[in-house]
Each structure stands twice: as structure tokens, then as C-alpha cells.
Write an enzyme that holds these catalytic residues in place. Structure first.
Site, mmCIF file in Angstrom:
data_model
loop_
_atom_site.group_PDB
_atom_site.id
_atom_site.type_symbol
_atom_site.label_atom_id
_atom_site.label_comp_id
_atom_site.label_asym_id
_atom_site.label_seq_id
_atom_site.Cartn_x
_atom_site.Cartn_y
_atom_site.Cartn_z
ATOM 1 N N CYS A 1 -48.782 -1.164 28.118
ATOM 2 C CA CYS A 1 -48.782 0.214 27.453
ATOM 3 C C CYS A 1 -48.985 0.516 26.360
ATOM 4 O O CYS A 1 -48.656 -0.017 25.096
ATOM 5 C CB CYS A 1 -47.159 0.640 27.932
ATOM 6 S SG CYS A 1 -46.988 0.089 29.409
ATOM 7 N N TRP B 1 -48.718 0.368 32.115
ATOM 8 C CA TRP B 1 -49.519 -0.520 33.119
ATOM 9 C C TRP B 1 -48.576 -0.926 33.355
ATOM 10 O O TRP B 1 -47.250 -1.592 33.151
ATOM 11 C CB TRP B 1 -49.658 -1.639 32.126
ATOM 12 C CG TRP B 1 -50.075 -2.801 32.477
ATOM 13 C CD1 TRP B 1 -51.688 -3.764 33.218
ATOM 14 C CD2 TRP B 1 -49.594 -4.457 33.097
ATOM 15 N NE1 TRP B 1 -51.216 -4.843 33.953
ATOM 16 C CE2 TRP B 1 -50.606 -4.692 33.784
ATOM 17 C CE3 TRP B 1 -48.095 -4.837 32.897
ATOM 18 C CZ2 TRP B 1 -49.836 -6.033 34.425
ATOM 19 C CZ3 TRP B 1 -47.632 -5.889 33.668
ATOM 20 C CH2 TRP B 1 -49.134 -6.665 33.782
ATOM 21 N N ASN C 1 -43.392 1.183 25.316
ATOM 22 C CA ASN C 1 -43.562 0.010 26.133
ATOM 23 C C ASN C 1 -43.063 -1.569 26.512
ATOM 24 O O ASN C 1 -42.025 -1.058 24.714
ATOM 25 C CB ASN C 1 -44.955 0.122 24.633
ATOM 26 C CG ASN C 1 -45.211 -1.027 24.824
ATOM 27 O OD1 ASN C 1 -45.645 -1.906 25.964
ATOM 28 N ND2 ASN C 1 -46.149 -1.738 23.726
ATOM 29 N N GLY C 2 -42.679 -1.766 27.134
ATOM 30 C CA GLY C 2 -42.167 -2.794 26.913
ATOM 31 C C GLY C 2 -40.782 -3.136 28.001
ATOM 32 O O GLY C 2 -41.467 -2.109 29.421
ATOM 33 N N GLU D 1 -63.150 -21.112 30.344
ATOM 34 C CA GLU D 1 -63.340 -19.642 29.500
ATOM 35 C C GLU D 1 -64.528 -18.750 30.703
ATOM 36 O O GLU D 1 -64.239 -17.570 30.761
ATOM 37 C CB GLU D 1 -63.529 -19.511 28.154
ATOM 38 C CG GLU D 1 -64.152 -18.344 27.655
ATOM 39 C CD GLU D 1 -62.909 -17.712 27.306
ATOM 40 O OE1 GLU D 1 -61.981 -18.140 28.332
ATOM 41 O OE2 GLU D 1 -63.112 -16.533 27.010
ATOM 42 N N GLU E 1 -62.792 -12.437 35.896
ATOM 43 C CA GLU E 1 -61.549 -11.180 35.663
ATOM 44 C C GLU E 1 -62.316 -9.880 35.389
ATOM 45 O O GLU E 1 -61.786 -9.459 35.953
ATOM 46 C CB GLU E 1 -61.020 -11.462 34.329
ATOM 47 C CG GLU E 1 -61.617 -11.296 32.769
ATOM 48 C CD GLU E 1 -60.648 -11.866 31.679
ATOM 49 O OE1 GLU E 1 -59.686 -10.682 31.651
ATOM 50 O OE2 GLU E 1 -61.722 -12.144 30.532
ATOM 51 N N HIS F 1 -63.259 -34.962 42.984
ATOM 52 C CA HIS F 1 -62.227 -35.635 43.455
ATOM 53 C C HIS F 1 -61.740 -34.071 44.544
ATOM 54 O O HIS F 1 -59.923 -34.006 44.920
ATOM 55 C CB HIS F 1 -60.719 -35.742 42.565
ATOM 56 C CG HIS F 1 -61.379 -36.565 41.965
ATOM 57 N ND1 HIS F 1 -61.285 -38.218 42.622
ATOM 58 C CD2 HIS F 1 -62.204 -37.116 40.146
ATOM 59 C CE1 HIS F 1 -61.667 -39.246 41.159
ATOM 60 N NE2 HIS F 1 -61.703 -38.701 40.371
ATOM 61 N N LYS G 1 -54.979 -5.949 27.846
ATOM 62 C CA LYS G 1 -55.457 -6.171 26.840
ATOM 63 C C LYS G 1 -54.080 -7.252 25.971
ATOM 64 O O LYS G 1 -54.356 -8.005 25.662
ATOM 65 C CB LYS G 1 -56.348 -4.896 25.503
ATOM 66 C CG LYS G 1 -56.810 -5.885 24.836
ATOM 67 C CD LYS G 1 -58.159 -6.388 25.017
ATOM 68 C CE LYS G 1 -58.656 -7.279 23.824
ATOM 69 N NZ LYS G 1 -60.091 -8.428 24.425
#
Ligand code: M6R
Length: 612
Positions: A2, A74, A100-101, A485, A492, A508, A607
């Protein structure tokens, strides 16, 4: 997650807040909302979707007012919807809040408030907080600052909040604990935001609010207090950020710009830190720990996501060159175990944003147990650099694309420098070897530039892979974190299922996945595991897998046995992760673009992950 923005001053608040939200959209893009106070009272506009939806929805409406605040969400508590969008209001509609939180004890508070007649219009934790503030404001007969302060004593969790009162159009109340909040200081005006990007256009002078601080912000007055009511002297800092760093600079996407910036960002990261001719690394941020490093028994690296992959590269480098045992931990797992940490340990916390909640919690725990904490962060002044004992900034510049690219290579560069610095302290490398390695490192930016020249070829290859449903990435040694990576980048932003695996582990289990439709990306550069990787490629080809190999320039052996090849410049093994990552970033970018995905703002992501 957020993003929050606030403004109070002499200008129109709407355009400042709206533009600020666009800059902060990387933090979440489930919904957006703005509230303003003007002659008509309090006006709130909110809309599910991106900030652009809010802008379209509000066009032609009454948007005047010199005090306002906005939020880009978010979603955590409650689905993305208009009703769950911030700002939220008190029961009587007079107070509004952006947050935000997470308010962790919101359920208990909500039940209590509901039993006293409060009616809620959303499923959010945030709405509970503004109702609580309202109740205290009315019952205790205190001013808004005090009401917010008292309310915050009753909540647990994390927050950066801004509160506005329709009947007090000359003040904003802001507070933070665990989520970032910056106050921009202008002349007769103040700007509030989750980071400095919405502020830089108007002022370079900022105050980073500390945890457990609350502030009364008027046009010409700023009072900062701790939550225990002790007044604080504001510490104004000058931003080093430049506006052009926040723009696309002619590129179609921030991600592409950031991939192409890596020549510059790695150079910036190295600047002033290596003295190649002398075989010396200088890291001012950790120099007071030089002696401790000489006798250290163990290093623990904690991080999440891409930063964790950088940590794995760091493990190879530190163990290889400084001969110090390294453990690399997901911060989210580490914090909930009961790990053995002693005062002799150094914990390196890696984070682009410097705000990742799990990494912060891991640091707190390690600190309480006596470890020394180094930070490797990109965002200057963020929470993690302020929590750590010492650290080294990556200096990659603002990274806006949600998929991390230049931050990763800058983190790997810092870890490479740290490995050489530790080797220097411990005497595990000769002076001649250090001269050789540092001379090569100094020229890595040119090799990055060369690796970027494959962009057009990679775009062509992307056409072949764009309809794949799965993809395997294989690597050995330090090529393994590169494979991880590469897989993370692809999944994503393109939503293709991708897995990174140590190449030798393929037999394996994952080998069962291989058929003529399965693309396998192999890091097959000329290093100590080259021959072994060739055997792994043969195993894939024997099962009709489609192989794309990242090879050292001039390689003919691998080229003869695979379907596609991308060359990178030759380099010592220490620097291969830096170079081999570049084509994988470009591959993910082009595949995502061809699939019509939003590369800069992939679905469900944000992000900076400031929730657990
Ligand atoms: O800001 P941080 O480096 O702490 O963030 C960690 C992860 O959230 C981040 O790397 C994430 O995995 C990115 N989306 C990867 O591209």
C-alpha cells in the site's frame, strides 16, 4: 504494501496526491482513493483498480482543496472492491484515514466497537482504527493528535497512517510503526508519502518519521512526538534522488529501463569501493567491523525473494574467497524457528526496499540474540538500514518495476565486494589474486553492456517459448541461484509456471516433467562445472526437451547439442552470476510482453512487502 500520500499547503492537493499515487502504485494496485477537504466539506473518491480508474471516475467532480490524502491498496483484509478501498471514515463520516500496514487486533476491537453501536462499511482492519480514534476523540474530549495517540496505544500491528478531520481543515495527523512514512518539508506546505518519490518534485528536504512517532502537520507548523508523548526535534535530511530516475526515459516499461541501466548501476555500486591496482576493497559502511571479520566463525544471510537468491550467490562467493561458513535463510522461516545465534555471528540482511516485514522481523530477532547485523539495501533511509548496525548500500537507484532486476545485480555486486573485503581482512587471498579479481570486476559493467546486446536475439527466442505452460531452469554452483532467479522472473511477470533447480538434482524428480514441449533453460557457461552441465543437457535432450543454453561467447560444444543459445562474455567464475542473469531478465521480459502481461505491475504482487 500500500502507498500513502498526503498534502497540506497552498496548492491544490488533488494533482499532487494523484501524481504521488501513480509514483507509489508499485506498492499495490488493487484500488485507489483520495479524500479532500474544501468549502463543501469532506469529499472522498475511491475506486477498485489502478489509479487511472480513480482518475477517470473522478473527472469533472469537485476536486478542489489544499488539504488531501490518497491511498493505493494491496489487499489484505477484504477483497479488492470500492467499499474496501481507502480512505475509510469514522461512524459519523467526519474523520478519514489512510493506512499502510495491518492492525492485528482489529477483530477484537471491531467486536467491542460494534457492541457500542459502531456500524462498519468495509471488511478492513483500517476502518476499525478510525472508529476507535473517533470514539476516543468524542469521549475523552481531547484534540485529534491526542485521540490518535491514545488509540494507537490500543492497537498492535504495523501502520503508517494519515488522519483528517472535516472540521479541522488545517491539520493532518500522521504516525508510523513498522511501515515507512516520509514528510517533505516545503515553505508553508508539507508532503507526506510512503517513500520520497512523490515528494522529490516539490522539495528535497525530508524527515523520515521513526517508529512509534506521531506528528501534527499544519501548513506552517510541524510537531513530532513519540507515542509516549515526548516531543522530538525533527531531523531534516536532503534527498539525493533525481526526478529523471523516476521516469521511463523513453523505454516502454520501467523493467526494460532498469535492465538496461545495469551497466550504470553496477558502476555506481563499485564507485569509490575498489582500488584495483592496490588489490584493495574499501567498504566505509562496515569498516568498524574489520577486526570482527578477521575472527568470525559464521555468517547468516537473511532475505526474501530475489534478495534471497542474491544471498545464495553471496554464500558461494564468501565461502570460496573468504573461507567463512555461510548460511542463507528465508527471513520468513528463520524468524519463526528458534535458530542458534550467538554474539559472534554476523547476520547480513539483504533487501531492495529496506521495508520487507519478514526481513525486518528476522533482524530484530537476531539483534535481540546479540548478533551484529549488516544491511545490504537499495533504498536510502528505509527501515532496514536504520535497524542494522552497519551496512553497504547498493546504489542501484530507484527500482520501480515490481520484478527486481538491477537491484539483484547490485546486491550481487555488493556481496562480491564483501567477499573480497572479508578475504582481505582474513588474508585468504593473496594480494596478486585480489589485484587480478578487482581489475576484472572493474570491467564488469562493460561486459554487462555486451550481454545486453543479445536483446534482439532474445526477443526472437521469446516467440518460441511464449506459449509454454512450464519451464525448467537449471544451473550448478553459483549458476543455481541464477537459475532460481531466472525462474522467479519468468513466473512472476509472465505467469508461466517455472522452477529453478540445481542441474544435478534434475534426475531426482524433475526429469519426469521433460518431454518435447518442455523448455529447459540451462546455465552452461565455461566454469568448473561446465562438463557436468553438458551431461545434464544430454539427459534433457535424450528425453526430447527443448534446451536454451546460456553459454560463454565462442562456445561451440554446447551450441552443437541445444536448440537455442545466448552468449555472454567470458569471465571468471566469481562474476558469472552477474552476467548470466542479464539474458534471463530479458527473456522473462519479452515472453511476458508477448503474452500481453503487465510487466511492471504483475497481478497480485507489490514491490515492497510490508506484511508478514
Ligand atoms: O525489497 P526486498 O528486496 O526485501 O523484497 C524481497 C522480495 O519481495 C522481492 O525480491 C520479490 O521477490 C520481487 N518481486 C522479485 O522480483
Amino acid at each position: 504494501m500500500c502507498g500513502i500520500v498526503g498534502y497540506i499547503g497552498h496548492r491544490e492537493a488533488w494533482p499532487i496526491v494523484l501524481k504521488g499515487l501513480k509514483r507509489l502504485e508499485y506498492r499495490g494496485y488493487d484500488s485507489a482513493g483520495i479524500s479532500l477537504i474544501n468549502d463543501h466539506g469532506l469529499n472522498i473518491y475511491k475506486k477498485v483498480g489502478k489509479v487511472q480508474e480513480l482518475e477517470n471516475f473522478s473527472a469533472g467532480k469537485n476536486l478542489s482543496g489544499t488539504i488531501g490524502m490518497g491511498h493505493t491498496r494491496w489487499a489484505t483484509h477484504g477483497i479488492p472492491s470500492d467499499r474496501n478501498s481507502h480512505p475509510h471514515t469514522s461512524n459519523d463520516g467526519r474523520l478519514t484515514i489512510i493506512h499502510n500496514g495491518i492492525i492485528e487486533n482489529y477483530a477484537v476491537l471491531k467486536e467491542e466497537l460494534a457492541s457500542r453501536g459502531h456500524v462498519f462499511n468495509s471488511d478492513t482492519d483500517t476502518e476499525v482504527l478510525i472508529h476507535l480514534i473517533e470514539e476516543i476523540y468524542k469521549k475523552e474530549n481531547v484534540d485529534l493528535l491526542e485521540a490518535v495517540r491514545l488509540a494507537l496505544h490500543q492497537v498492535s500491528g504495523a501502520y503508517a497512517i494519515v488522519v483528517m478531520d472535516e472540521e479541522q481543515p488545517n491539520e493532518l495527523i500522521v504516525a508510523r510503526k513498522g511501515s515507512p512514512l516520509v514528510i517533505g518539508v516545503g515553505t508553508g506546505e508539507y508532503f507526506i508519502a510512503s517513500d520520497a518519490t512523490p515528494i522529490i518534485e516539490y522539495t528535497k528536504n525530508v524527515i523520515y518519521l521513526n517508529d512509534n512517532e506521531i506528528a501534527l502537520v499544519k501548513r506552517d507548523e510541524l510537531v513530532i512526538k513519540r507515542l509516549d508523548n515526548v516531543v522530538q526535534t525533527p531531523y531534516i535530511q536532503e534527498l539525493e534522488l533525481k526526478l529523471e530516475m523516476l521516469e521511463k526515459g523513453g523505454y516502454e516499461h520501467f523493467m526494460l529501463k532498469e535492465i538496461f541501466e545495469q551497466t550504470r548501476s553496477i558502476r555506481d555500486c563499485l564507485r569509490g569501493r575498489i582500488y584495483a591496482n592496490e588489490g584493495r576493497v574499501q567498504l566505509g559502511g562496515i569498516k568498524e567491523y574489520a577486526d570482527k571479520l578477521k575472527n568470525i566463525d559464521r555468517i547468516i544471510i537473511v532475505a526474501c525473494g530475489t534478495s534471497w537468491h542474491a544471498g545464495l550467490v553471496g554464500e558461494y562467493l564468501i565461502e570460496e574467497y573468504a573461507r567463512i561458513p555461510v548460511e542463507v535463510e528465508y527471513a520468513s522461516e528463520f524468524r519463526y524457528r528458534n535458530p542458534i545465534i550467538t554474539e559472534k555471528d554476523i547476520v547480513i540482511a539483504i533487501s531492495q526496499s529496506g521495508e520487507t516485514a519478514d526481513t525486518m522481523a528476522a533482524i530484530q530477532m537476531a539483534k535481540e540474540r546479540g548478533a551484529t547485523i549488516f544491511g545490504v539495501c537499495n533504498v536510502v533511509g528505509a527501515s532496514i538500514p536504520r535497524l542494522t548496525h552497519a551496512g553497504v548500500y547498493t546504489h542501484a537507484g530507484p527500482e520501480i518495476g515490481v520484478a527486481s532486476t538491477k537491484a539483484f545485480t547490485a546486491q550481487v555486486t555488493v556481496l562480491t565486494l564483501m567477499a573480497f573485503y572479508m578475504a582481505q581482512q582474513k588474508g585468504t587471498l593473496t594480494q596478486a589474486k585480489l589485484v587480478e579479481l578487482l581489475t576484472e570486476l572493474d570491467h564488469i559493467p562493460e561486459k554487462i553492456e555486451k550481454a545486453l546486446e543479445s536483446n534482439a536475439l532474445i526477443e526472437k527466442i521469446a516467440h518460441k517459448f511464449k506459449d509454454s505452460r512450464n519451464c525448467l531452469f537449471l544451473g550448478r554452483g553459483s549458476g543455481f541461484p541464477v537459475a532460481l532467479e531466472g525462474a522467479l522472473k519468468l513466473k512472476e511477470i509472465s505467469y508461466i509456471h517455472a522452477e529453478g533447480y540445481p542441474a544435478a538434482e534434475m534426475k531426482h524428480g524433475p526429469i519426469a516433467l521433460i518431454d518435447e514441449e518442455m523448455p529447459v533453460v540451462v546455465i552452461a557457461t565455461k566454469n568448473s562445472s561446465y562438463e557436468k552441465v553438458i551431461s545434464n543437457i544430454q539427459e534433457v535432450k535424450a528425453r526430447k526437451g527443448i534446451v536454451l543454453a546460456i553459454v560463454t561467447e565462442g562456445d561451440t560444444e554446447v551450441r552443437s547439442m541445444v536448440d537455442y543459445c545466448i552468449e555472454i562474455p567470458d569471465a571468471s567464475e566469481a562474476f558469472l552470476p552477474l552476467l548470466a542473469t542479464i539474458p534471463l531478465q530479458l527473456l522473462a521480459y519479452h515472453i511476458a510482453l508477448l503474452r500481453g502481461c503487465n510487466v511492471d505491475q504483475p497481478r497480485n504482487l507489490a514491490k515492497s512487502v510490508t506484511v508478514e
